[in-house]
Enzyme design. Structure first.
Site, mmCIF file in Angstrom:
data_model
loop_
_atom_site.group_PDB
_atom_site.id
_atom_site.type_symbol
_atom_site.label_atom_id
_atom_site.label_comp_id
_atom_site.label_asym_id
_atom_site.label_seq_id
_atom_site.Cartn_x
_atom_site.Cartn_y
_atom_site.Cartn_z
ATOM 1 N N HIS A 88 -9.046 1.586 -0.255
ATOM 2 C CA HIS A 88 -9.517 2.954 -0.601
ATOM 3 C C HIS A 88 -10.045 3.134 -2.037
ATOM 4 O O HIS A 88 -9.477 3.896 -2.833
ATOM 5 C CB HIS A 88 -8.429 3.983 -0.327
ATOM 6 C CG HIS A 88 -7.016 3.609 -0.723
ATOM 7 N ND1 HIS A 88 -6.684 3.105 -1.958
ATOM 8 C CD2 HIS A 88 -5.852 3.686 -0.025
ATOM 9 C CE1 HIS A 88 -5.378 2.889 -2.001
ATOM 10 N NE2 HIS A 88 -4.844 3.222 -0.844
ATOM 11 N N ASP A 141 -7.462 4.686 6.439
ATOM 12 C CA ASP A 141 -6.227 5.088 5.741
ATOM 13 C C ASP A 141 -5.544 6.225 6.499
ATOM 14 O O ASP A 141 -5.074 7.203 5.903
ATOM 15 C CB ASP A 141 -6.484 5.471 4.278
ATOM 16 C CG ASP A 141 -5.168 5.531 3.473
ATOM 17 O OD1 ASP A 141 -4.102 5.217 4.045
ATOM 18 O OD2 ASP A 141 -5.220 5.889 2.289
ATOM 19 N N ASP A 201 0.812 -1.224 0.000
ATOM 20 C CA ASP A 201 0.000 0.000 0.000
ATOM 21 C C ASP A 201 0.843 1.272 0.000
ATOM 22 O O ASP A 201 1.837 1.381 0.705
ATOM 23 C CB ASP A 201 -0.924 0.039 1.207
ATOM 24 C CG ASP A 201 -1.763 1.298 1.203
ATOM 25 O OD1 ASP A 201 -2.659 1.399 0.354
ATOM 26 O OD2 ASP A 201 -1.492 2.194 2.024
#
Ligand code: DOR
Length: 445
Positions: A240, A313, A160
């Site tokens: 996301h 996030d 990520d």
């Protein structure tokens, strides 16, 4: 150490979608587990209760789980540490978090995983589940030490922050992840198409003179990873998700029975590219804030379950990372303390059902990581989140627990406040309203 003290949570509305439970009830916690749930007042004469939490007017739910957090330790301790990040987590109502691998060194081997777990054991205010990198150094070329990291306890793999651009490498990673029965979390962006893009590509990016990152960059990678999921049957989770186009692909892949899950972040649920007009770098995130239509599509997909869960996030950055030209600024905003009010807003607006909201923050993330959490069933670990859904509060700088301040919501009035966060039967956070918590006056009687 086992917690042998009894805690009584009384007077609240207990809501647990995992057991279809929603009624006024009291909860008795003993030895760190849910010992019993019963009608209000049922435990009034139970001996040995050491503490009482008054949950009158509050919602009592399974402990919230955030599978997408950047804790920054090791390496970027000026942004966040495991101690400050987990304190922000419990202040925001989270009892468990999973932390991303883009630290320095990267969490791409068992030694780093073990370091994170050890620090979390010593300094963590909540449970911490490290996510291992897919590739060595997040470079996208060689696989990380997947077996060793799984042995040390990683429950998912992700690069990520960066996509794994090489399809062969991603395919191999999926083969391994499947063998270890853990998901791959895909940061779905085609880096070659993103190029130097710093905001959503649209008429507005032209108007503002900022380079665009097109929705197609997300769509392409989502489509590729669905294809690799079909090939390998490895569970794939999309982080996301920001575009209607990607959501269409995910919906169809799920209908075809593929093991696909996906998440929505509070900022893609509440903000759009219009927020970029002032060139305020606190709105710079990756993937970027999109069009109004995209935001509505993310909301709808969360409501109908196409997007399974909510994840913050939480991406802390220091002043030197953000107080620069828009082009140069780091991506990300802190989200642990604002996720509850920002997403509860959708429930209040009638755009998300209460049970979908709670499961997207409890049983769904628990299932993804294979955790025996996200439930208030008798005998389950006593991880409990208690909020006052009506209380309004202002997210001031003073209230920020994270080491970083990069939130566009600073100064905003929010509704829905954490009353208390209980992890394994211990109160790890309680609001200033101390009237709600007391040692039991009858303890020694
Ligand atoms: O906005 C973001 N910030 N998106 C990511 O994918 C990475 C994260 C970070 O590490 O700061």
């Amino acid at each position: 150490m086992p917690n042998t003290q009894k805690l009584l949570i009384q007077g609240g509305r207990v809501i647990d979608p995992s057991s279809n439970f929603d009624q006024d009830a009291d909860i008795l916690v003993e030895n760190g587990v849910i010992a019993a749930i019963d009608k209000p007042g049922s435990f009034a004469n139970t001996p040995g209760i050491a503490e009482i939490l008054n949950a009158k007017g509050a919602w009592v739910m399974p402990g919230f789980i955030d599978i997408h957090v950047h804790l920054r330790e090791p390496g970027f301790e000026y942004k966040e540490t495991i101690e400050t990040g987990t304190k922000a987590a419990v202040a925001g109502g989270f009892t468990s978090i999973a932390c991303m691998a883009n630290t320095q060194p990267v969490n791409d081997n068992a030694a780093v995983t073990s370091f994170i777990r050890e620090r979390a054991r010593q300094y963590g205010a909540c449970r911490v589940y490290p996510i291992g990198a897919v590739t060595r150094g997040l470079k996208g070329t060689e696989l990380a030490e997947i077996g060793g990291m799984v042995e040390e306890g990683v429950r998912a793999l992700s690069d990520d922050g960066l996509p794994v651009m090489n399809s062969y490498v991603m395919r191999k990673a999926m083969d391994y992840a499947k063998a270890f029965a853990i998901p791959i979390i895909s940061h779905a962006e085609d880096a070659s198409l993103v190029g130097q893009g710093v905001m959503n590509e649209s008429a507005l990016s032209t108007e503002l003179g900022l380079r665009g990152n097109p929705a197609a960059a997300e769509e392409i990678m989502v489509a590729r990873d669905i294809a690799l999921c079909r090939l390998t049957r490895c569970p794939v989770h999309f982080a996301h998700i920001s575009t209607a186009l990607a959501i269409d692909h995910i919906k169809r892949a799920k209908e075809a029975g593929l093991p696909i899950t996906a998440e929505a972040s509070p900022h893609h649920l509440t903000l759009t590219e219009e927020n970029i007009r002032g060139y305020d770098t606190r709105f710079k995130v990756c993937p970027p804030l999109r069009s109004h239509e995209d935001m509505l599509a993310v909301r709808k997909a969360l409501a109908d379950g196409t997007l399974d869960l909510i994840a913050s996030d939480h991406a802390p950055h220091g002043v030197i990372d953000k107080f620069v030209e828009f082009d140069q600024a780091s991506n990300g905003l802190i989200g642990l303390q604002t996720t509850i009010p920002l997403t509860l807003f959708l429930v209040k607006e009638g755009q998300l059902s209460l049970s979908r909201w709670i499961e997207s923050l409890t049983s769904k993330p628990a299932k993804l990581l294979g955790l025996p959490l996200g439930t208030l069933k008798k005998g389950a670990p006593a991880d409990i989140t208690i909020i006052d859904p009506e209380r309004k509060w202002i997210f001031t700088e003073e209230r920020i627990v994270s080491k970083s301040r990069n939130s566009p919501y600073v100064g905003h009035s929010l509704q829905g406040e954490v009353v208390a966060t209980v992890v394994e039967g211990k109160i790890r956070f309680k609001s200033e309203d101390s009237g709600r918590h007391s040692p039991n006056p009858r303890k020694h009687s």
